[in-house]
Design an enzyme around this catalytic site. Structure first.
Site, short mmCIF file in Angstrom:
data_model
loop_
_atom_site.label_atom_id
_atom_site.label_comp_id
_atom_site.label_asym_id
_atom_site.label_seq_id
_atom_site.Cartn_x
_atom_site.Cartn_y
_atom_site.Cartn_z
N PRO B 106 -37.87 -29.54 -32.10
CA PRO B 106 -36.48 -29.17 -31.82
C PRO B 106 -36.10 -29.46 -30.37
O PRO B 106 -36.88 -29.22 -29.47
CB PRO B 106 -36.45 -27.66 -32.10
CG PRO B 106 -37.58 -27.42 -33.01
CD PRO B 106 -38.63 -28.43 -32.68
N GLY B 108 -35.00 -28.94 -26.88
CA GLY B 108 -35.02 -27.76 -26.05
C GLY B 108 -36.25 -26.90 -26.24
O GLY B 108 -36.43 -25.89 -25.59
N CYS B 109 -37.14 -27.31 -27.14
CA CYS B 109 -38.37 -26.58 -27.40
C CYS B 109 -39.44 -27.13 -26.46
O CYS B 109 -39.58 -28.33 -26.33
CB CYS B 109 -38.80 -26.84 -28.84
SG CYS B 109 -39.34 -25.38 -29.69
N VAL B 110 -40.20 -26.23 -25.77
CA VAL B 110 -41.25 -26.75 -24.88
C VAL B 110 -42.65 -26.43 -25.38
O VAL B 110 -42.81 -25.66 -26.28
CB VAL B 110 -41.08 -26.23 -23.44
CG1 VAL B 110 -40.02 -27.04 -22.73
CG2 VAL B 110 -40.72 -24.77 -23.42
#
Lengths: 100, 110, 133
Positions: B106, B108-110
């Site tokens: 996704p 913005g997912c880190v």
């Protein structure tokens, strides 16, 4: 010596199309591609300038117009070509002036 | 390291996400889940299919918060909450379920 | 305290990478629960045209993603009227962007606000952070 001019910049915020139209000789062709296709859409000053440019043929690269959702807005009298048509234009002219 | 699915070798990135979205088939999810000791139930599949439909419509893998809200709207409040989704996908419903669904991580997912 | 963030979109899609980069930053930034607005001016209005189909140019069509902005609670989308008109466009040429108001039983509301240049200037004046793409 017929020249094919190619313009890939939007007419807004870039003077490239004006520069090109100012120097293009009668008998030459201007192909609009990438963001240059917006210049050929109805209701713009650039489309008016194109329609009034005597002796110059205009073409638009169809896939680029389609990508941008403006394929249905290309002004009358402007030819829409595909990639093969682009190649044909290059072959039909003596030289290509790629404006940047 | 590519993964083997139905005799085909599929390219994945360093975190195990499919390199090519079009390589996906249900067996891909099965293989990925097995490697993480997860048995895929109908409840898992409901979320995996939901994610694939979301991607098809919007061309993005939704952030967890967005996924949770959208699931709640479509499948009901008892499923549209973090507890339910994290129980199904303990590594994070965004990360893990998107991976099984063949989507990119996704945004913005880190 | 939430800050007011405005993302200014000024470039056409596909010809440069700015439009896509801006969209990604907006989606990432949406996780931080700030007060986010988007403005589309100049060639930026071309990002929102409907009917985009990139099959012929081998690039990803990211225009559907604008319709997901409502899900990300990004629902203040300002489009400058003068920029549209200069380009022979009207709101009908743009995608219909909506958001659903959870407080009103998911009532669907329009996200796009058509504003004049001077109205937009006032909106910008009111922001804490402005990021231009």
């Amino acid at each position: 010596m017929a020249t094919l001019h190619t313009v890939n910049k939007s007419p807004f915020g870039s003077s490239v199309l004006d520069d090109c139209l100012g120097l293009a000789k009668s008998g030459s062709t201007v192909l609009l591609f990438e963001d240059g296709v917006y210049a050929a859409t109805t209701g713009t000053k650039s489309a008016e300038a194109i329609t009034n440019a005597d002796g110059i043929t205009f073409a638009v690269l169809g896939p680029d117009a389609k990508a941008r959702g403006v394929e249905g807005k290309i002004a009358d009298g402007i030819k829409v070509v595909d990639y093969d048509g682009f190649v044909d234009l290059v072959a039909e002219h003596d030289k290509v002036h790629a404006w940047l | 390291m590519p993964i083997e699915v139905n005799g085909k070798s599929l390219e994945v990135d360093e975190e195990g996400y499919l390199a090519n979205l079009n390589d996906w088939e249900p067996a891909v999810a099965e293989v990925m889940a097995k490697a993480e000791d997860v048995d895929l139930t109908d409840d898992h599949w409901e979320i995996i299919n939901f994610l694939r439909e979301y991607y098809e419509e919007y061309q993005i893998a939704p952030a967890v918060r967005v996924l949770t809200k959208a699931v709640g709207k479509k499948l009901g409040k008892d499923k549209g909450n973090s507890k339910y989704l994290y129980e199904l996908f303990p590594y994070g419903p965004g990360k893990q379920a998107c991976k099984y669904a063949g989507l990119p991580k996704p945004t913005g997912c880190v | 305290m939430a800050k007011k963030f405005m993302y200014m979109n000024t470039k056409a899609p596909y010809g440069t990478i700015y439009a896509l980069e801006s969209l990604e930053v907006v989606l990432i930034g949406a996780a931080f629960e700030q007060d986010v607005s988007l403005a589309f001016i100049g060639d930026g209005v071309y990002q929102l045209t409907k009917g985009q189909n990139t099959d012929g140019i081998g690039m990803k069509n990211f225009s559907p993603t604008y319709t997901a902005l409502g899900d990300y609670d990004v629902n203040k989308i300002y489009v400058e009227k003068e920029s549209l008109e200069e380009r022979g466009l009207s709101l009908d040429d743009l995608q219909h962007l909506t958001w659903e108001d959870e407080d009103e039983d998911w009532a669907e509301k329009d996200s796009i606000r058509l504003v004049s240049r001077s109205e937009l200037a006032d909106v910008i004046e009111d922001q804490d952070v402005i990021l231009s793409f």
